[in-house]
Write an enzyme that holds these catalytic residues in place. Sequence first.
Site, PDB file in Angstrom:
ATOM      1  N   LYS A 127      20.105   5.238  -7.665  1.00 23.76           N
ATOM      2  CA  LYS A 127      21.230   4.388  -8.014  1.00 23.76           C
ATOM      3  C   LYS A 127      21.428   4.315  -9.524  1.00 23.76           C
ATOM      4  O   LYS A 127      22.540   4.474 -10.021  1.00 23.76           O
ATOM      5  CB  LYS A 127      21.015   2.978  -7.424  1.00 23.76           C
ATOM      6  CG  LYS A 127      22.080   1.982  -7.790  1.00 23.76           C
ATOM      7  CD  LYS A 127      21.562   1.022  -8.834  1.00 23.76           C
ATOM      8  CE  LYS A 127      22.686   0.265  -9.478  1.00 23.76           C
ATOM      9  NZ  LYS A 127      22.167  -0.595 -10.548  1.00 23.76           N
ATOM     10  N   ASP A 146      24.680   0.173  -4.415  1.00 22.66           N
ATOM     11  CA  ASP A 146      23.853  -0.980  -4.729  1.00 22.66           C
ATOM     12  C   ASP A 146      24.023  -2.000  -3.606  1.00 22.66           C
ATOM     13  O   ASP A 146      24.559  -1.680  -2.547  1.00 22.66           O
ATOM     14  CB  ASP A 146      24.273  -1.578  -6.077  1.00 22.66           C
ATOM     15  CG  ASP A 146      25.640  -2.218  -5.991  1.00 22.66           C
ATOM     16  OD1 ASP A 146      26.383  -1.895  -5.055  1.00 22.66           O
ATOM     17  OD2 ASP A 146      25.972  -3.052  -6.840  1.00 22.66           O
TER      18      ASP A 146
END
Length: 215
Positions: A127, A146
């Site tokens: 991420k 996320d």
Amino acid sequence: MAREKLDDKIKRGKAIIRLLRKHYPGARTSLSHETVHQLMVATILSAQCTDERVNMVTPPLFAKYRSIESFADADLDELARDIFTTGFHNSKAKSIRNSARALLEQHGGEVPRTLDELTKLPGVGRKTASVILGNAWGIAEGIVVDTHVGRLSRRLGFTTEKNPIKVEQDLMKIIPRKDWIDLSHMLILHGRSLCPARRPDCASCFLSKLCPSSR
DNA sequence: CTCCCGATAT
DNA sequence: ATATCAGGAG
């Protein structure tokens, strides 16, 4: 009720992207930074913490540590105190110092530009790597998933998965690559405003007609 | 899977 | 008191 076909998801996805673009024009990261390395540090700090709080910590942090070398030489306990209020301060301090060292020792002091190289840096997962690629250079190797992107993707019926990597794989089938970077920014903004984890405001949501979770 | 972890809203 | 916030490592 029959499962929605992929083609229909793609069409619904296009309509959703169009509305998101209209409501969140020029969506971009809210993490304040001047350099790519500062973006990397801010993104590491943003784990399980609001961007708002990260932005309270980083201005004095970047004033004190003015270079990658400065972070690489940092005292761990002191650095942990400098980032204390973002939570996970000990592990984040290690990640920040050790990733700075890795940049100097293995990448000539430059932040690498591929997912593969970025995710090998200590403290940089998929991420964080995607955030750096997208915001620093507009590179979309993957999609940033996320907590917000995962939650909204499930509510919007783009996936039923919980694992961020599986969510990402489902999104990549539905959303055109040219929209990958903006999608995450816009879903995050939408997640913060109208569609938070606890009390989504479906009544005033411009996506309600396109959202299977709307009530 | 567990652990890391403070600040804030509910 | 509890859930949540631009996750990653062991």
